[in-house]
Structure formats: C-alpha cells, structure tokens
Design an enzyme around this catalytic site. Structure first.
Site, PDB file in Angstrom:
ATOM      1  N   LYS A  11       0.790  -1.165  -0.195  1.00  0.00           N
ATOM      2  CA  LYS A  11       0.050  -0.094   0.224  1.00  0.00           C
ATOM      3  C   LYS A  11       0.926   1.421   0.132  1.00  0.00           C
ATOM      4  CE  LYS A  11      -3.894  -2.390   1.853  1.00  0.00           C
ATOM      5  NZ  LYS A  11      -5.135  -2.487   2.993  1.00  0.00           N
ATOM      6  N   TYR A  51     -12.707  -1.967  -4.215  1.00  0.00           N
ATOM      7  CA  TYR A  51     -13.267  -1.782  -2.901  1.00  0.00           C
ATOM      8  C   TYR A  51     -14.593  -1.917  -2.712  1.00  0.00           C
ATOM      9  CZ  TYR A  51      -8.411  -1.914  -0.835  1.00  0.00           C
ATOM     10  OH  TYR A  51      -7.057  -2.486  -0.449  1.00  0.00           O
ATOM     11  N   PHE A  59     -15.658   3.182   6.643  1.00  0.00           N
ATOM     12  CA  PHE A  59     -13.940   3.555   6.153  1.00  0.00           C
ATOM     13  C   PHE A  59     -14.031   3.832   4.706  1.00  0.00           C
ATOM     14  CE2 PHE A  59     -14.395  -0.976   7.340  1.00  0.00           C
ATOM     15  CZ  PHE A  59     -13.926  -1.475   6.342  1.00  0.00           C
ATOM     16  N   ARG A  87      -2.506 -14.720   4.165  1.00  0.00           N
ATOM     17  CA  ARG A  87      -3.078 -14.078   5.223  1.00  0.00           C
ATOM     18  C   ARG A  87      -2.583 -14.168   6.493  1.00  0.00           C
ATOM     19  NH1 ARG A  87      -7.699 -11.304   3.610  1.00  0.00           N
ATOM     20  NH2 ARG A  87      -8.915 -11.366   5.542  1.00  0.00           N
ATOM     21  N   ARG A 104       2.204  -7.134   8.835  1.00  0.00           N
ATOM     22  CA  ARG A 104       1.388  -5.913   9.164  1.00  0.00           C
ATOM     23  C   ARG A 104       2.159  -5.476  10.618  1.00  0.00           C
ATOM     24  NH1 ARG A 104      -4.447  -7.528   7.214  1.00  0.00           N
ATOM     25  NH2 ARG A 104      -4.582  -6.442   5.153  1.00  0.00           N
ATOM     26  N   ASN A 114      -2.536  -0.085   6.693  1.00  0.00           N
ATOM     27  CA  ASN A 114      -2.123  -1.429   7.177  1.00  0.00           C
ATOM     28  C   ASN A 114      -1.069  -2.072   6.129  1.00  0.00           C
ATOM     29  OD1 ASN A 114      -3.621  -2.264   5.511  1.00  0.00           O
ATOM     30  ND2 ASN A 114      -4.918  -3.575   6.774  1.00  0.00           N
ATOM     31  N   HIS A 117      -2.314  -5.551   1.302  1.00  0.00           N
ATOM     32  CA  HIS A 117      -3.549  -6.445   1.139  1.00  0.00           C
ATOM     33  C   HIS A 117      -3.035  -7.738   0.752  1.00  0.00           C
ATOM     34  CE1 HIS A 117      -7.434  -7.209  -0.619  1.00  0.00           C
ATOM     35  NE2 HIS A 117      -6.769  -7.737  -1.445  1.00  0.00           N
ATOM     36  N   GLU A 128      -9.265 -10.127  -8.227  1.00  0.00           N
ATOM     37  CA  GLU A 128      -8.353  -8.966  -8.128  1.00  0.00           C
ATOM     38  C   GLU A 128      -7.094  -9.138  -9.136  1.00  0.00           C
ATOM     39  OE1 GLU A 128      -7.511  -9.239  -3.956  1.00  0.00           O
ATOM     40  OE2 GLU A 128      -9.556  -8.723  -3.495  1.00  0.00           O
TER      41      GLU A 128
HETATM   42  P1  CMP Z   1      -7.358  -4.718   3.019  1.00  0.00           P
HETATM   43  O1  CMP Z   1      -7.362  -6.158   3.531  1.00  0.00           O
HETATM   44  O2  CMP Z   1      -6.644  -4.289   2.018  1.00  0.00           O
HETATM   45  O3  CMP Z   1      -8.822  -4.599   2.533  1.00  0.00           O
HETATM   46  C1  CMP Z   1     -10.011  -3.493   3.321  1.00  0.00           C
HETATM   47  C2  CMP Z   1      -9.291  -2.525   3.976  1.00  0.00           C
HETATM   48  O4  CMP Z   1     -10.181  -1.795   4.747  1.00  0.00           O
HETATM   49  C3  CMP Z   1      -8.191  -3.339   4.856  1.00  0.00           C
HETATM   50  O5  CMP Z   1      -7.372  -3.740   4.286  1.00  0.00           O
HETATM   51  C4  CMP Z   1      -7.982  -1.995   5.898  1.00  0.00           C
HETATM   52  O6  CMP Z   1      -6.861  -1.168   5.265  1.00  0.00           O
HETATM   53  C5  CMP Z   1      -9.411  -1.323   5.710  1.00  0.00           C
HETATM   54  N1  CMP Z   1     -10.190  -1.495   7.110  1.00  0.00           N
HETATM   55  C6  CMP Z   1     -10.776  -2.460   7.484  1.00  0.00           C
HETATM   56  N2  CMP Z   1     -11.404  -2.271   8.653  1.00  0.00           N
HETATM   57  C7  CMP Z   1     -11.364  -1.097   8.791  1.00  0.00           C
HETATM   58  C8  CMP Z   1     -11.515  -0.103   9.816  1.00  0.00           C
HETATM   59  N3  CMP Z   1     -12.612  -0.398  10.911  1.00  0.00           N
HETATM   60  N4  CMP Z   1     -11.243   0.925   9.811  1.00  0.00           N
HETATM   61  C9  CMP Z   1     -10.449   1.523   8.918  1.00  0.00           C
HETATM   62  N5  CMP Z   1      -9.896   0.926   7.758  1.00  0.00           N
HETATM   63  C10 CMP Z   1     -10.338  -0.518   7.745  1.00  0.00           C
END
Ligand code: CMP
Length: 139
Positions: A11, A51, A59, A87, A104, A114, A117, A128
């Site tokens: 990211k 997304y 969010f 994961r 992470r 974070n 992905h 994807e």
């Molecule tokens: P990712 O796994 O890339 O896919 C969805 C993303 O949404 C996740 O990583 C986080 O970056 C974001 N995300 C998920 N839950 C939250 C949350 N509660 N607050 C903010 N960002 C979130």
C-alpha cells in the site's frame, strides 16, 4: 487461474516509506513465487471498484482516498494454499492485533494504513488478479 494464487498490494504508506524491497524479500523467503509484479497508482474509479465490497462501510471513502494517495506495488503470488498462507503472513487487519513477525506487525502504521493487502478467498484472488494484470502479464 489456479487456486494456488493470491493477489497482494503493497500500500502507498509502505511504498512511500521504502519498505517495498523488504516486504517482497519476506514474501519470497516465506515460499511465495512472484508470478506478476507492477508499480502503479490507482485512480479514484479504480479504488472504488476494487473496494466495492466495502461500499457501505464507514471507512470506505477514507480507504479509497488513501489507496490513491501514492503508488502501490501489486503482485500475484503462487504457493500451495496461497490465500490462507498469505493472510497468515500478513497478520490481522489491525497491526496492534497482528502476530509478531507478520508483515502488518512490522510495517503497518494503523488499521487503515496497514501496509499490505491480501485476497480473502480464491474467488476474490482471481478477480483481483484480473483487475491488475492482463493474461500476458501473468507468468
Ligand atoms: P485490506 O485487507 O486491504 O482490505 C480492506 C481494507 O479496509 C483493510 O485492508 C483495511 O485497510 C481497511 N479497513 C478494514 N477495517 C477497517 C476499519 N475498521 N477502519 C479503517 N479501515 C479499515
């Protein structure tokens, strides 16, 4: 695509902070083979589409804004049990809850920033991968 593949994105925060090489090194050291790789920057419509599953989440807008804020590195990774094993390697969404040694835990700044992905299912991995890479970019 075979179900032993997953899609990752490094990211914008992790790319900006110079962690691309270290993250790719940890990924390959964990037994994943890189079968597609590119640095790119998502447009607003790209991020909204990628997304879309989170469109109703509070969010969603911040997530899309963050994901277009700078270049990302996208890759398709191959390994037996790729989705689940990747994961495990990246750890929990919230770095404070992520296990020691996970990507992470090491590289993320927050739940939203974070660092990495990983696809959450074989079906989404296929979708994807196709989002980021044409057939002739996948090896
Ligand atoms: P990712 O796994 O890339 O896919 C969805 C993303 O949404 C996740 O990583 C986080 O970056 C974001 N995300 C998920 N839950 C939250 C949350 N509660 N607050 C903010 N960002 C979130």
């Amino acid at each position: 695509m075979a179900t032993n593949r997953t899609l990752t994105m490094i990211k914008p925060n992790a790319v900006k902070n110079g962690h691309t090489g270290a993250i790719l090194e940890k990924i390959t050291a964990s037994g994943f083979r890189i079968v597609a790789l590119k640095m790119t920057q998502l447009t607003s419509s790209d991020a909204k589409k990628f997304y879309d599953v989170h469109v109703d989440k509070p969010f969603y807008k911040d997530l899309c804004d963050f994901m277009i804020s700078g270049p990302i590195v996208a890759a398709i990774l191959e390994k037996e049990n790729a989705v689940e094993d990747f994961r495990t390697l990246i750890g929990s969404t919230d770095p404070e809850e992520a296990a020691e040694g996970t990507l992470r835990k090491i590289f993320a700044e927050s739940k939203s920033k974070n660092a990495v992905h990983g696809s959450d299912s074989d079906d989404n991995a296929r979708i994807e991968a196709g989002f980021h890479f044409s057939r002739r970019e996948q090896f």
